[in-house]
Design a protein around this motif. Sequence first.
Motif, short mmCIF file in Angstrom:
data_model
loop_
_atom_site.label_atom_id
_atom_site.label_comp_id
_atom_site.label_asym_id
_atom_site.label_seq_id
_atom_site.Cartn_x
_atom_site.Cartn_y
_atom_site.Cartn_z
N SER A 1 6.51 -14.92 13.19
CA SER A 1 5.29 -15.71 13.29
C SER A 1 5.44 -16.80 14.34
CB SER A 1 4.94 -16.31 11.92
OG SER A 1 5.98 -17.11 11.42
N ASP A 2 4.34 -17.46 14.64
CA ASP A 2 4.33 -18.54 15.63
C ASP A 2 3.94 -19.84 14.96
OD1 ASP A 2 1.56 -18.34 15.24
OD2 ASP A 2 1.25 -17.18 17.08
N ASP A 3 3.62 -20.84 15.74
CA ASP A 3 3.29 -22.16 15.19
C ASP A 3 2.01 -22.15 14.34
OD1 ASP A 3 5.53 -23.42 16.25
OD2 ASP A 3 4.52 -23.89 18.15
N LYS A 4 1.19 -21.13 14.48
CA LYS A 4 -0.02 -21.03 13.66
C LYS A 4 0.31 -20.64 12.21
CE LYS A 4 -3.07 -19.89 17.49
NZ LYS A 4 -3.93 -18.87 18.09
N LYS A 5 1.47 -20.01 11.99
CA LYS A 5 1.97 -19.65 10.66
C LYS A 5 0.94 -18.88 9.83
CE LYS A 5 4.66 -23.92 10.56
NZ LYS A 5 4.86 -25.18 9.84
N GLN A 6 0.38 -17.84 10.44
CA GLN A 6 -0.66 -17.05 9.76
C GLN A 6 -0.06 -15.87 9.00
OE1 GLN A 6 -3.07 -16.36 13.29
NE2 GLN A 6 -4.45 -18.00 12.67
N SER A 7 -0.86 -15.26 8.18
CA SER A 7 -0.46 -14.09 7.40
C SER A 7 -0.46 -12.83 8.27
CB SER A 7 -1.44 -13.89 6.24
OG SER A 7 -1.16 -12.70 5.55
N SER A 8 0.50 -11.95 7.98
CA SER A 8 0.54 -10.67 8.67
C SER A 8 1.21 -9.64 7.75
CB SER A 8 1.32 -10.79 9.97
OG SER A 8 1.31 -9.55 10.66
N ILE A 9 0.54 -8.52 7.58
CA ILE A 9 1.11 -7.42 6.79
C ILE A 9 1.04 -6.16 7.63
CG2 ILE A 9 1.00 -6.06 4.67
CD1 ILE A 9 -0.55 -8.42 3.41
N LEU A 10 2.15 -5.47 7.70
CA LEU A 10 2.23 -4.19 8.37
C LEU A 10 2.26 -3.11 7.29
CD1 LEU A 10 2.39 -3.27 11.33
CD2 LEU A 10 4.87 -3.15 11.05
N TRP A 11 1.19 -2.31 7.22
CA TRP A 11 1.03 -1.29 6.18
C TRP A 11 1.35 0.10 6.74
CZ3 TRP A 11 0.32 -2.52 1.24
CH2 TRP A 11 -0.29 -3.75 0.92
N THR A 12 1.94 0.95 5.91
CA THR A 12 2.09 2.35 6.30
C THR A 12 0.71 2.99 6.31
OG1 THR A 12 2.47 3.07 4.01
CG2 THR A 12 4.43 2.60 5.36
N GLU A 13 0.49 3.92 7.21
CA GLU A 13 -0.78 4.65 7.22
C GLU A 13 -0.84 5.64 6.06
OE1 GLU A 13 -1.13 6.32 11.15
OE2 GLU A 13 -1.73 4.39 12.01
N LYS A 14 0.30 6.10 5.63
CA LYS A 14 0.39 7.07 4.55
C LYS A 14 0.53 6.34 3.21
CE LYS A 14 3.09 11.09 3.16
NZ LYS A 14 4.24 11.94 3.43
N SER A 15 0.05 6.98 2.15
CA SER A 15 0.17 6.43 0.80
C SER A 15 1.25 7.16 0.01
CB SER A 15 -1.17 6.56 0.07
OG SER A 15 -2.13 5.70 0.65
N TYR A 16 1.81 6.44 -0.96
CA TYR A 16 2.89 6.97 -1.79
C TYR A 16 2.63 6.61 -3.24
CZ TYR A 16 5.01 7.16 2.80
OH TYR A 16 5.24 7.41 4.12
N LYS A 17 3.05 7.49 -4.13
CA LYS A 17 2.89 7.24 -5.57
C LYS A 17 4.24 6.87 -6.17
CE LYS A 17 1.03 9.04 -9.85
NZ LYS A 17 0.32 10.09 -10.54
N ASP A 18 5.09 7.83 -6.43
CA ASP A 18 6.45 7.60 -6.90
C ASP A 18 7.38 7.85 -5.72
OD1 ASP A 18 5.51 7.07 -9.43
OD2 ASP A 18 6.00 9.04 -10.24
N PHE A 19 8.30 6.92 -5.46
CA PHE A 19 9.10 7.02 -4.24
C PHE A 19 10.38 6.21 -4.36
CE2 PHE A 19 6.20 3.48 -3.90
CZ PHE A 19 7.03 2.44 -3.50
N THR A 20 11.29 6.51 -3.43
CA THR A 20 12.47 5.69 -3.19
C THR A 20 12.39 5.25 -1.74
OG1 THR A 20 13.83 6.89 -4.80
CG2 THR A 20 15.00 5.63 -3.11
N MET A 21 12.40 3.95 -1.53
CA MET A 21 12.34 3.38 -0.19
C MET A 21 13.68 2.69 0.09
SD MET A 21 9.73 0.50 1.26
CE MET A 21 9.68 0.05 2.97
N GLU A 22 14.27 3.01 1.23
CA GLU A 22 15.52 2.38 1.63
C GLU A 22 15.37 1.80 3.03
OE1 GLU A 22 19.37 4.07 0.31
OE2 GLU A 22 18.17 5.88 -0.08
N PHE A 23 16.01 0.65 3.26
CA PHE A 23 15.94 0.00 4.56
C PHE A 23 17.00 -1.08 4.62
CE2 PHE A 23 13.10 -2.09 1.61
CZ PHE A 23 13.40 -3.45 1.76
N GLU A 24 17.20 -1.57 5.84
CA GLU A 24 18.05 -2.74 6.05
C GLU A 24 17.17 -3.86 6.59
OE1 GLU A 24 21.99 -2.26 7.75
OE2 GLU A 24 21.72 -0.07 7.57
#
Length: 192
Positions: free
Chosen positions: A51-74
Amino acid sequence: MKIRLLLASLLLSGISLAAPEKLFDGKTLTGWKLKGSDYWTAADGILKGESDDKKQSSILWTEKSYKDFTMEFEFRFSGDIDSGVFLRNENEQIQIGTSRSLKRDMTGSPYIGNKGKYPQEAEGVKDLLKTGEWNKMKIVAKGNTYTVTLNGKQVIEYVSDTAKSEPGPLGLQIHPGVKMKIEFKDLAVEEA
């Protein structure tokens, strides 16, 4: 014949032979859609939200939808951040970083937005979280149960009484009101 028997036994035991789906190609924001400020960039295998000095909200959404899942990331951050992973909608989230309301790190804990609180706190995070280094998180969402593992250790299993059963996208958050930077890599999801 032996290969057929092995494959049949794997299928019957419920073990998936499919590879997890990569959510990030390492170079672009393909497969994602933005809600809020344009704070996300992709380069050299890293997805960065800053973010910058404006400190605004931002959400990056997947285009695909999921119901039951395992998500892994670093993920990696330093300093004061307020981020997290939205699970199917904006009302169910696993926190990464400092809670604005509690003024302390709540990484791995569920934040239930429609109730506006943390109903349960992840355990042992202080000893596991490596500030300024890469941390590995695994989130398993099965029905209304969320299990979170941080750097190889389970830190919480939470049963949500507000989780919806319909599929929805996954989201990465930059919270409004804080100037911050968080990085993600090796984002993958496997549907159950």
